[in-house]
Design an enzyme around this catalytic site. Structure first.
Site: not given
Length: 334
Positions: A144-146, A148-149
């Site tokens: 997921g995007c969150y 990853t960061g």
């Protein structure tokens, strides 16, 4: 030339896959599917791709896809991938799934997403900076995007066993909510506003916990997301509380060593503008004086490193390409 299929090509992640793969020197998209848009040219849905592709959407038929593809990206809603992935694997295809269907153990997935899992199987979690085993994978669960960061920001210190608690605050552009309009993404509700949501219950917390507890099972993880009036990008601020004080030089050494030979992680002041449109994750930190807190900030483009770009990075590694192939481009600053 590696032949690629995209199952579910009408959404933001499917469109971003098409955009990025249009300039990949070692791969070409041969099939892109959509039940609703079957027969329509791709550029009627993604006008930014006009003159870059002559493809038309097709109905998803695993047997026909297998005849024309080596690897398939599934860019379909959560819960839909588990219905098509088994068929694709049966035909000997390698699959990179951009949904959440294979990111978590079955029981955890069912708890977090409130769906019965129809295809319990293991996949490699596709965060290549933490999982070099992606190169040998048949099925990759793209993160997921969150997560990853957040995971890239936190991993170096947590992996050293130095962090007892991590408080993660992320702010995402609107595209992270997907293509379908909602009250939360309606322009008057987003512009000149910052909207916190799912303060303690966001489903991406499970991914962050899974990956960070794998590195150190005693770290407590807290996560809160926000939506900001930006189309793309995620800025994550992680407050990491350590057992013993660390100096700036010590932390710098830890991050330098952890991300050595990881080309898409840059240790510099994060800015959404500097990563927009790119597969980079920019990370910086500050050690609070006379405190047990280290603040780490990361910036990614949620559509690229947070989704489609990372999926292509995984594909490159799966097929023995330089992971930078087709992705080595700067952000769109300003």
């Amino acid at each position: 030339m590696l032949k690629i299929g995209i199952v579910g090509g009408t959404g933001y992640t499917g469109g971003e896959l098409l955009r990025l793969l249009s300039i990949h020197p070692l791969a070409e998209v041969t099939v892109v599917t959509s039940r609703k848009q079957a027969g329509q040219p791709v550029d009627t849905v993604h006008p930014n791709l006009k003159s870059l592709t002559d493809l038309k959407f097709e109905d998803p038929d695993p047997a026909k896809i297998a005849e024309r593809c080596d690897v398939v990206f599934t860019a379909v809603p959560h819960g839909a991938a588990m219905a098509v992935v088994p068929e694709l694997l049966k035909y000997g295809l390698r699959v990179i799934d951009l949904s959440a269907d294979y990111r978590l153990p079955t029981e955890k997935f069912e708890q977090v997403y409130n769906k019965k899992h129809l295809d319990p199987r293991e996949a490699v979690y596709g965060l290549p900076e933490l999982h070099p085993e992606v190169k040998d994978a048949t099925l990759i669960a793209n993160p997921g995007c969150y997560p990853t960061g957040a995971n890239l920001a936190c991993a170096p210190l947590i992996a050293q066993g130095l962090v007892n608690r991590a408080v993660v605050d992320s702010k995402s552009g609107i595209s992270g909510s997907g293509q379908d309009p909602t009250e939360g993404t309606h322009y008057p509700n987003v512009t000149q506003n910052v909207r916190p949501y799912n303060l303690t219950t966001h489903r991406h917390k499970a991914e962050i916990e899974q990956e960070m507890l794998r590195l150190n099972n005693s770290t407590r993880i807290h996560f809160t997301p926000h939506v900001i009036p930006s189309t793309r990008g995620i800025m994550t601020t992680a407050h990491l509380f350590v057992d013993e004080p660390l100096t700036t030089d010590q932390v710098q050494t830890i991050y330098d060593e952890f991300y050595k030979n990881k080309p898409f992680v840059r240790l510099q002041k994060p800015s959404l503008a500097n990563v927009r449109g790119s597969n980079f994750c920019d990370i910086a930190f500050e050690v609070e004086k006379d405190s047990d807190r280290i603040v780490v900030v990361s910036a990614i483009d949620n559509m690229v490193k947070g989704a489609s770009g990372q999926a292509i990075q995984n594909m490159n590694l799966m097929y023995g390409f330089d992971e930078r192939t087709g992705l080595w481009t700067s952000g769109l600053s300003p």
